[in-house]
Design an enzyme around this catalytic site. Structure first.
Site, PDB file in Angstrom:
ATOM      1  N   ASP A 212       0.842  -1.198   0.000  1.00 22.67           N
ATOM      2  CA  ASP A 212       0.000   0.000   0.000  1.00 22.67           C
ATOM      3  C   ASP A 212       0.871   1.240   0.000  1.00 22.67           C
ATOM      4  O   ASP A 212       2.040   1.206   0.425  1.00 22.67           O
ATOM      5  CB  ASP A 212      -0.976  -0.001   1.183  1.00 22.67           C
TER       6      ASP A 212
ATOM      7  N   GLU B 150       0.183  -0.937   5.840  1.00 26.67           N
ATOM      8  CA  GLU B 150       1.235  -0.322   6.653  1.00 26.67           C
ATOM      9  C   GLU B 150       1.059   1.180   6.743  1.00 26.67           C
ATOM     10  O   GLU B 150       1.339   1.788   7.778  1.00 26.67           O
ATOM     11  CB  GLU B 150       2.610  -0.646   6.057  1.00 26.67           C
TER      12      GLU B 150
END
Length: 381
Positions: A72, A136
């Protein structure tokens, strides 16, 4: 099966607009590459977050080395501010541009490529484990934490882990992270009594109380640092009344602080200190004070030893640079992994991460794969 090109794999991942918590096909690309190489892949999605667990080798057979990373990315901001398409992965003058090129799709591509080539060329007597999350850059609740929960429930393990976050401040190879500071935020609301500014004795102004509280917190010396950590810091990040009128004493005032703390403290000890400060202000000014705390992670340290030496040796061999062992910077998913096994972090130069025109020198992607491959060879030698 030909060697995996980490630059090509990075480009494929960057072209997935996986702004957290979206996945947009990124983990499917990684899963395809790993499955073709004989890794056992399991999707560990939770709470709408996409996660991937992959293991080569029999579970519980020999020692297990792990890599952790994320696919991400943070938002791009205004795309018109970019000189290159944010998800184009275009290469110009040996540099690839795009969101996630540095943080940290190159890191994922490098350790995936290194792991595949390693198990194909020199199958180890043990296991190689990859844990990759899509959360994250978000809250982190259902990302690496979910993967570690899955591992605990299914008897999976890592004996050591390397997180592939960007760690180098200036040049490739100059820093390994062996720990991180803790992080917590606190939000305050001071409530008094609204009134006319010409008659302050008829009101109870929350602003002097808030200003005193912020001054006490900001001017307090938390510590002077420890053997492996710089001094802890507290930053006042906002003070707001929402009051447009100059002749009105407002009823309430809000503020927030962020604390980055070393191993002198814990989230609990700092919370207790903040509660004491709030109580003093409440009593001194006769106001109500509300406080909300969020602890994003505790400080931790993997003391210099076998794991940091393994990584440092590989870095020096491939770059000619002796890395510094550091605990600087913000938080990472190493804060979750540290409860499972010894963990360190090593990755690219991070100067452009989260910025407009985020980019990576293409040659450094190849270099990173070589470092990760050497770490695996040395670990299982």
């Amino acid at each position: 099966m030909p060697a995996i090109d980490p630059v090509e794999l990075t480009a494929r991942l960057v072209r997935c607009a996986s702004v957290t918590p979206a996945n947009e096909g990124a983990l499917e690309i990684v899963e395809e590459v790993l499955s073709q190489a004989g890794f056992n892949c399991v999707r560990v999605d939770r709470g709408g977050i996409c996660n991937l667990f992959a293991r080569w080798g029999a579970r519980g057979n020999g020692k297990a080395f792990g890599f952790n990373g994320h696919t991400d990315v943070v938002p791009v901001g205004n795309p018109d501010d970019w000189s290159m398409p944010p998800f184009g992965a275009e290469i110009k003058d040996g540099v690839m541009y795009g969101r996630g090129t540095t943080d940290m799709k190159s890191g994922v591509a490098a350790f995936v490529a290194a792991a595949v080539d390693f198990v194909r060329d020199t199958p180890p007597d043990g296991s190689v484990v990859l844990t990759i999350t899509g959360d994250e850059e978000g809250d982190g609740v259902d990302g690496t934490a979910a993967l570690l929960d899955y591992m605990a429930e299914n008897g999976e393990r890592m004996d050591a882990c390397l997180v592939g976050e960007p760690t180098c401040p200036e040049k490739m190879g100059d820093m390994i992270k062996i720990g991180r500071r803790g992080s917590m935020s606190a939000w305050f609301k001071v409530i008094g009594t609204q009134g006319h500014s010409a008659y302050p004795h008829r009101a109870n102004n929350p602003l002097p109380a808030m200003v005193r509280l912020m001054d006490r917190l900001a001017s307090h010396e938390l510590d002077r640092g420890t053997d492996h950590f710089d001094p802890s810091t507290l930053a006042v990040v906002t003070v707001d009344t929402g009051n447009p009128a100059s002749n009105v004493i407002p009823r309430s005032c809000s503020a927030a602080v962020n604390i980055r703390f070393n191993d002198t403290h814990s989230g609990a000890s700092l919370t207790a200190w903040l509660e004491q400060e709030v109580a003093q202000i409440r009593d001194a000014f006769g106001v109500e004070v509300e406080m909300k705390i969020k602890i994003s992670g505790e400080s931790f340290i993997t003391p210099p030893g076998a794991l940091s030496a393994l990584v440092a040796t590989a870095v020096a061999a491939e770059t000619g640079v002796t890395p510094e062992l550091s605990t600087t910077g913000g938080t990472s998913d190493a804060r979750f992994v540290k409860a499972h096994c010894p963990v360190v972090e090593f990755g690219l130069v991070g100067q452009s991460m989260h910025q407009v025109d985020e980019h990576v020198v293409v040659e450094q992607i190849h270099q990173l794969k070589a470092i990760y491959g050497r770490i695996l060879r040395d670990y299982f030698a």
